[in-house]
Design a protein around this motif. Structure first.
Motif, mmCIF file in Angstrom:
data_model
loop_
_atom_site.group_PDB
_atom_site.id
_atom_site.type_symbol
_atom_site.label_atom_id
_atom_site.label_comp_id
_atom_site.label_asym_id
_atom_site.label_seq_id
_atom_site.Cartn_x
_atom_site.Cartn_y
_atom_site.Cartn_z
ATOM 1 N N ARG B 259 0.831 -1.209 0.000
ATOM 2 C CA ARG B 259 0.000 0.000 0.000
ATOM 3 C C ARG B 259 0.867 1.260 0.000
ATOM 4 O O ARG B 259 1.676 1.461 0.906
ATOM 5 C CB ARG B 259 -0.884 0.028 1.251
ATOM 6 C CG ARG B 259 -1.973 -1.029 1.286
ATOM 7 C CD ARG B 259 -3.074 -0.765 0.257
ATOM 8 N NE ARG B 259 -4.012 -1.890 0.201
ATOM 9 C CZ ARG B 259 -3.888 -2.941 -0.598
ATOM 10 N NH1 ARG B 259 -2.879 -3.017 -1.453
ATOM 11 N NH2 ARG B 259 -4.755 -3.923 -0.574
ATOM 12 N N ASN B 260 0.670 2.065 -1.030
ATOM 13 C CA ASN B 260 1.331 3.387 -1.131
ATOM 14 C C ASN B 260 2.834 3.330 -0.891
ATOM 15 O O ASN B 260 3.409 4.198 -0.266
ATOM 16 C CB ASN B 260 0.705 4.372 -0.134
ATOM 17 C CG ASN B 260 -0.793 4.407 -0.268
ATOM 18 O OD1 ASN B 260 -1.507 3.823 0.556
ATOM 19 N ND2 ASN B 260 -1.278 5.026 -1.324
ATOM 20 N N LYS B 262 6.640 3.761 -1.144
ATOM 21 C CA LYS B 262 7.494 4.801 -1.714
ATOM 22 C C LYS B 262 8.943 4.495 -1.366
ATOM 23 O O LYS B 262 9.262 4.226 -0.211
ATOM 24 C CB LYS B 262 7.080 6.155 -1.147
ATOM 25 C CG LYS B 262 7.901 7.321 -1.694
ATOM 26 C CD LYS B 262 7.311 8.637 -1.217
ATOM 27 C CE LYS B 262 8.334 9.765 -1.271
ATOM 28 N NZ LYS B 262 9.128 9.859 -2.488
ATOM 29 N N GLN B 268 7.221 5.960 -6.495
ATOM 30 C CA GLN B 268 6.457 7.034 -5.882
ATOM 31 C C GLN B 268 5.340 6.531 -4.987
ATOM 32 O O GLN B 268 5.262 6.884 -3.824
ATOM 33 C CB GLN B 268 5.852 7.915 -6.982
ATOM 34 C CG GLN B 268 6.880 8.577 -7.858
ATOM 35 C CD GLN B 268 7.578 9.712 -7.156
ATOM 36 O OE1 GLN B 268 7.093 10.221 -6.172
ATOM 37 N NE2 GLN B 268 8.745 10.091 -7.647
ATOM 38 N N ASP B 269 4.476 5.702 -5.563
ATOM 39 C CA ASP B 269 3.256 5.357 -4.848
ATOM 40 C C ASP B 269 2.686 4.109 -5.500
ATOM 41 O O ASP B 269 2.002 4.190 -6.506
ATOM 42 C CB ASP B 269 2.270 6.536 -4.958
ATOM 43 C CG ASP B 269 0.946 6.216 -4.280
ATOM 44 O OD1 ASP B 269 0.862 5.182 -3.591
ATOM 45 O OD2 ASP B 269 0.007 6.998 -4.461
ATOM 46 N N VAL B 270 2.998 2.964 -4.924
ATOM 47 C CA VAL B 270 2.576 1.721 -5.548
ATOM 48 C C VAL B 270 1.745 0.906 -4.574
ATOM 49 O O VAL B 270 2.135 0.714 -3.434
ATOM 50 C CB VAL B 270 3.805 0.910 -6.037
ATOM 51 C CG1 VAL B 270 3.429 -0.535 -6.280
ATOM 52 C CG2 VAL B 270 4.354 1.525 -7.310
ATOM 53 N N SER B 271 0.583 0.466 -5.033
ATOM 54 C CA SER B 271 -0.285 -0.393 -4.230
ATOM 55 C C SER B 271 -0.744 -1.558 -5.087
ATOM 56 O O SER B 271 -1.119 -1.362 -6.243
ATOM 57 C CB SER B 271 -1.515 0.372 -3.745
ATOM 58 O OG SER B 271 -1.136 1.544 -3.079
ATOM 59 N N GLY B 305 8.165 5.105 2.623
ATOM 60 C CA GLY B 305 6.783 5.349 2.995
ATOM 61 C C GLY B 305 5.914 4.192 2.553
ATOM 62 O O GLY B 305 6.342 3.350 1.761
ATOM 63 N N GLY B 306 4.679 4.157 3.063
ATOM 64 C CA GLY B 306 3.770 3.091 2.696
ATOM 65 C C GLY B 306 3.968 1.855 3.551
ATOM 66 O O GLY B 306 4.820 1.816 4.412
ATOM 67 N N LYS B 468 4.546 4.788 -10.393
ATOM 68 C CA LYS B 468 3.178 4.542 -9.934
ATOM 69 C C LYS B 468 2.556 3.427 -10.744
ATOM 70 O O LYS B 468 2.922 3.223 -11.909
ATOM 71 C CB LYS B 468 2.328 5.808 -10.103
ATOM 72 C CG LYS B 468 2.726 6.901 -9.162
ATOM 73 C CD LYS B 468 1.957 8.159 -9.440
ATOM 74 C CE LYS B 468 2.451 9.246 -8.486
ATOM 75 N NZ LYS B 468 2.151 10.573 -8.903
ATOM 76 N N PRO B 512 -6.455 9.103 -8.860
ATOM 77 C CA PRO B 512 -6.739 8.891 -7.442
ATOM 78 C C PRO B 512 -8.214 9.087 -7.120
ATOM 79 O O PRO B 512 -8.889 9.825 -7.814
ATOM 80 C CB PRO B 512 -5.901 9.947 -6.731
ATOM 81 C CG PRO B 512 -5.466 10.918 -7.760
ATOM 82 C CD PRO B 512 -5.599 10.267 -9.103
#
Lengths: 328, 512
Positions: B259-260, B262, B268-271, B305-306, B468, B512
């Motif tokens: 989840r999210n 980073k 950047q932001d992978v889920s 992050g995430g 992403k 998003p």
């Protein structure tokens, strides 16, 4: 997909010999050892008697023990230059404490500083990633300094080498040096560790490809810490034996053996870059060096020329040996 | 157009041994244009750029600068001819300050100052060591350094890849203005949005040859994708049927939930979720963050992050051993990363068994023999040369890296391009093995740079672009053209009506 897996029976003779040498690196070493002994016997007929053999072994054993430290550390691509200090400390302490305490206590006390050196080496190399050459050189110098301080405090008490160590270092039973009683189990242990334990496997793998061991879940610092502590302990034990052999405590007792022990390991086929080598090779390497020392002595050369020749032979043997076993 | 081209390269070829990196590339650059150079991974873009800037010599071909044949066989000579590159990796020497770096390339300082101000980096002390300058700023400095010597032709390789949005905008703006002064720019980018906004024409490479030169106009991206893929589009339709048979989606429980996530600037932001019993494909162009994703899941690097959840519990990996204990094993694409080359096949396969402190003791030889042998048989490793892994062929080496985790009975495999550079037969065996593992309820995350593999192996394809997840394609529609489109950040099923000048990242799932 199986193209590169050339089987021996297809390869030309030269390549087959090379591959054989690469698979059995001990063979050329033993041939070299036998040749050296033969040359010695030609130069000085009659030297090859039981007493000479016993003496050669007696002096080769401390060298081989110290070279064991180098073999183990070199498998991981490291080196241990502090073994001289660890051994000297153990020797010096056992001689001085032997005058006050009973032999067993003195020996245990003697091994403590060696273990400390190993611990510091292991932390430095394993955790802080200091290069082993620098790390062990540093602890070695610190150790020598501590020993000098210690020497002043015990100068009054005098020295006494425990009788057991003298018996072990110099004694001969039925023509065999007593030192073999220590050496054979230790050598067996080293070979067992290298070939048959998980720890030994990790040493080879780390020297070969540290990144791969990390991906396989190996914690580098644990292995390195255990390794350098083991190396120092072995050096300490060697120091005790060497004290029994030399019987005169000094602050640079085992130091001259350090670089020779590196040479013994390298001649014995241990790669200084790691991943390759065995203690059996190192034992033969130590024997080769010891025979060479005798050879140069009987040639009755001046000391300077002898050292030059010694160095040149080490270079030549190592280069030739790497040529022979290098399979690429 | 009647004007003489600034740069005219024809028939450029470059071989490395038996491998042809470039066969027949050509590129014509008009004065005052921004020219995109495009092609799939391995098409030869980088090789062509390196030849044009003197980094490597060509084996064949003719390169004219302003109509004259110039010697550009070294970077210095290429500079004199007016060809200046800005490479993907920062080229400042880290241990020199910025000023010394400028002197090294004889870059005038005042124009440099002017350009860094233009590019939006006003407060830079030229006495700072290059290594203390943030990575994104270093790239901008590289660009300013190129601009300051007023080159006729600038070659920008993925210039905006590591830049934050505000800097990227300034950079694009400056590049655009540069072309208005009659100078030209060769622009390599994976981002259609930038290309649409900036470029006048595009040259498309495929398999080392120039396959087309197109004017950039609305709707052209389909044409470009078609050119990049070439005949593969036809071929793939046939393969598709076979693939769907093998991919029987199993409704397993969620094994890994990301989840999210980073990591650094790349990811950047992978889920996404990885389920038991599935092979999930990961598709991305080079450098979109997939390396970081796999490294984070394998415990090699720590995410910034995430969260990562394994079997419903949040985990924080600090060392690969943490992931291994959860049954997650990483198979790197680069075999030299995973293997101890001088050790035997057996030692390599059994390596994880000895990793933990409690297993440092004597090896239980007989039990180990059985485990190792069954793994060797399962992967059909040719063990005639097993004394040293380096004597095995590439395919067999790759099998050893997988066999290790089969022997360790890992529940999840993270395979990073496992079929790169190995023969077809072994590839087939690996596909089969991965499907078998999924059939046994294990899960596999499978990054591949060969898009046709997705339909052969995977149950679905997770497409990552710019760090992403831009799309998740079910296997039925994940053919090579669809994946390529998605990998370039283009929307699915919107061939004609969405022009190239439409909104960036318009993939519906990505919003998003």
């Amino acid at each position: 997909m199986s193209i590169s897996a050339t089987t021996p029976e297809q390869a030309p003779l030269g390549r087959r010999i090379k591959r054989f040498m690469s698979d059995y690196p001990l063979v050329p070493l033993i041939i070299l050892l036998v040749l050296l002994v033969l040359v010695l016997n030609i130069i000085q007929p009659g030297i090859l008697n039981q007493r000479w053999v016993g003496n050669t072994i007696k002096f080769a054993i401390p060298l081989a023990l110290m070279a064991g430290c180098q073999t183990m550390t070199m498998l991981t691509g490291g080196i241990d230059l502090s073994v001289g200090t660890a051994a000297t400390m153990a020797a010096f302490i056992v001689a001085t404490q032997g005058a006050i305490h009973d032999p067993a206590t003195a020996m245990l006390m003697a091994l403590v500083p060696a273990l400390c050196i190993g611990f510091v080496n292991g932390i430095g190399v394993g955790v802080f990633r200091v290069h082993p050459l620098i790390m062990t050189l540093g602890t070695s110098l610190i150790g020598v300094g501590c020993l000098q301080v210690y020497q002043r405090t015990v100068i009054a008490s005098g020295a006494k080498v425990p009788d057991f160590l003298i018996w072990l270092g110099t004694g001969v039973t039925w023509g065999f040096p007593n030192a073999l009683l220590l050496f054979i189990p230790v050598a067996a242990l080293l070979i067992f560790i290298q070939k048959r334990t998980g720890f030994g496997r990790l040493l080879y793998a780390i020297g070969d490809n540290e990144r791969a061991t990390r991906l396989a879940g190996v914690k580098y610092w644990q292995v390195i810490l255990a390794l350098y502590m083991f190396s120092s302990l072995l050096a300490g034990v060697m120091g005790l034996l060497y004290m029994g052999l030399i019987r005169a405590p000094s602050l640079s007792l085992a130091e001259p053996l350090v670089l020779t022990s590196v040479a013994a390991a390298v001649i014995g086929g241990t790669s200084i870059f790691g991943g390759r080598g065995s203690y059996t090779g190192t034992i033969v390497g130590a024997l080769i060096l010891q025979v060479m020392i005798t050879l140069l002595t009987v040639l009755q050369m001046p000391e300077g020329a002898r050292r030059m020749l010694f160095g040149a032979i080490i270079l030549a043997v190592t280069a030739a040996y790497l040529r022979i076993i290098d399979d690429k | 157009m009647a004007t003489e081209p600034l740069l005219d390269a024809t028939g450029v070829a470059k071989r490395y041994g038996a491998v042809a990196a470039l066969k027949n590339a050509s590129l014509t650059l008009r004065p005052g244009e921004v020219h995109a150079l495009m092609g799939a991974n391995g098409a030869g873009k980088s090789t062509l750029v390196k030849i044009l800037t003197g980094a490597i010599p060509a084996n064949a071909g003719r390169i004219l600068v302003r109509g004259q044949e110039r010697d550009i066989r070294s970077p210095a000579k290429a500079r004199q001819a007016g060809l200046v590159p800005v490479y993907q990796e920062p080229s400042l020497i880290p241990d020199l300050d910025v000023l010394s770096n400028l002197r090294l390339t004889q870059t005038p300082v005042e124009p440099f100052r002017h350009w860094i101000k233009e590019l939006g980096v006003p407060d830079l002390d030229l006495r700072d060591l290059a290594r203390d300058v943030p990575l994104a700023i270093q790239r901008v400095l590289d660009l300013a350094r190129a601009l300051a010597v007023e080159p006729d032709v600038m070659l920008l390789d993925e210039m905006t890849a590591a830049l934050p949005a505000n800097l990227a905008e300034r950079v694009l703006d400056v590049v655009k203005r540069q072309s208005q002064t009659g100078r030209s720019v060769i622009f390599i980018s994976h981002r259609f949005v930038e290309i649409a906004a900036l470029c006048d024409r595009a040259t498309v490479l495929r398999d080392g040859a120039t396959v087309g030169v197109v004017d950039i106009e609305p709707g052209i991206e389909e044409k470009i994708v078609e050119l990049m893929l070439g005949a593969k589009v036809e071929k793939q339709r046939v393969a598709q049927k076979k693939a769907t048979e093998g991919a029987a989606p199993v409704d397993g429980s969620t094994r890994i939930a990301v989840r999210n996530l980073k990591v650094g600037t790349k990811l950047q932001d992978v889920s996404f979720d990885l389920k038991d019993g599935e092979v999930a494909g990961v598709v991305a162009l080079e450098g979109q963050g997939q390396d970081e994703l796999f490294a984070a899941l394998a415990g090699s690097i720590r995410p910034d992050g995430g969260t990562i959840e394994v079997d419903g519990k949040a985990v924080r990996f600090t060392h690969p051993v943490d992931a291994i204990e959860k049954g997650i094993a990483y198979v790197p694409g680069d075999r030299s990363e995973a293997l101890a080359m001088q050790q035997s096949v057996r030692e390599n396969i059994a390596l994880p068994f000895s990793a933990a402190f409690r297993n440092w003791g004597p090896i239980a030889k007989r039990r180990e023999d059985a485990t190792v042998q069954s793994a060797i048989e399962r992967l059909q490793i040719d063990t005639r040369a097993q004394r040293e892994v380096q004597r095995l062929s590439g395919g067999n080496q790759q099998k050893v890296t997988i066999a290790r985790w089969i022997a360790a009975d890992a529940r999840t495999l993270l395979c990073f391009d496992p079929t790169r550079g190995i023969d077809v037969g072994t590839k087939q065996e690996i596909y089969k093995l991965l499907r078998q593992l999924a059939g046994q309820g294990k899960s596999v995350l499978f990054y591949t740079s060969e898009l046709e593999e997705v339909q052969l192996v995977c149950d679905r394809a997770i497409v990552i672009f710019g760090g992403k997840v831009v799309d998740v394609l079910p296997v039925e529609i994940a053919d090579e053209p669809a994946l390529t489109r998605a990998a370039y950040g283009l929307p699915r099923d919107a061939k004609a009506d969405v022009g190239i000048l439409a909104e960036p990242h318009a993939a519906p799932e990505a919003q998003p």
